[in-house]
Design an enzyme around this catalytic site. Structure first.
Site, PDB file in Angstrom:
ATOM      1  N   HIS A  27       0.791  -1.225   0.000  1.00 56.00           N
ATOM      2  CA  HIS A  27       0.000   0.000   0.000  1.00 56.00           C
ATOM      3  C   HIS A  27       0.831   1.286   0.000  1.00 56.00           C
ATOM      4  O   HIS A  27       0.250   2.375  -0.043  1.00 56.00           O
ATOM      5  CB  HIS A  27      -0.927   0.011   1.224  1.00 56.00           C
TER       6      HIS A  27
ATOM      7  N   HIS B 270       1.589   6.963  -0.782  1.00 61.03           N
ATOM      8  CA  HIS B 270       0.725   6.107   0.035  1.00 61.03           C
ATOM      9  C   HIS B 270      -0.558   5.855  -0.743  1.00 61.03           C
ATOM     10  O   HIS B 270      -1.306   6.785  -1.031  1.00 61.03           O
ATOM     11  CB  HIS B 270       0.426   6.795   1.373  1.00 61.03           C
TER      12      HIS B 270
END
Length: 149
Positions: A57, A72
């Protein structure tokens, strides 16, 4: 100066609009955020450098000047335990700006109840070190998001 480009296509919304105070209050660092297109895509490296941190992620690329940029992919997506994310490189790899790092689908992130908004953050930087930060408007993968002195 380092030019940081968008790892994704979508709409720049600025960090203040990120639904997580760690990012919206710039606790991690200054930068901006992208509300990504709702389609499968590759998140690409925003700078030339070495992948120093890599998770399904999120990833950090460090350039030759010591600038680390965090991308992110979504908010609270660590809770997905990698489901829906495919790593395209390994930690320690040298990458070029625009090279694919993670393949993902923001639609799947939303379906799992998470925000697909993607902060792009200059680590260990002051707000004053960044120039021409894009806070709104459509961006394509590879468009400049900010400069870093």
């Amino acid at each position: 100066m380092t030019s940081v480009t968008s790892p994704l296509a979508g709409r720049a919304i600025g960090l203040k609009a990120v639904p997580d105070p760690v990012f919206s209050e710039a606790m991690v660092g200054p930068g901006t955020a992208i509300d990504p297109m709702r389609e499968p895509s590759e998140a690409v490296s925003p700078i030339d450098g070495v992948v120093v941190s890599l998770h399904p992620h999120a990833f950090v690329v460090l350039d030759s000047e010591g600038h680390g940029v965090l991308t992110h992919l979504g908010i609270d997506t660590v809770q997905l335990n990698g489901a829906g994310f495919e790593l395209l490189v390994a930690k320690g790899d040298t990458v070029r700006r625009g090279q694919g790092v993670v393949r993902w689908n923001p639609v799947d992130v939303e379906a799992a109840g998470k925000s697909p908004v993607c902060p792009v953050v200059a680590l260990d930087a002051s707000v004053e070190a960044l120039t021409d930060v894009v806070q709104d408007g459509e961006v394509k993968s590879g468009d400049t998001l900010f400069g870093w002195q």
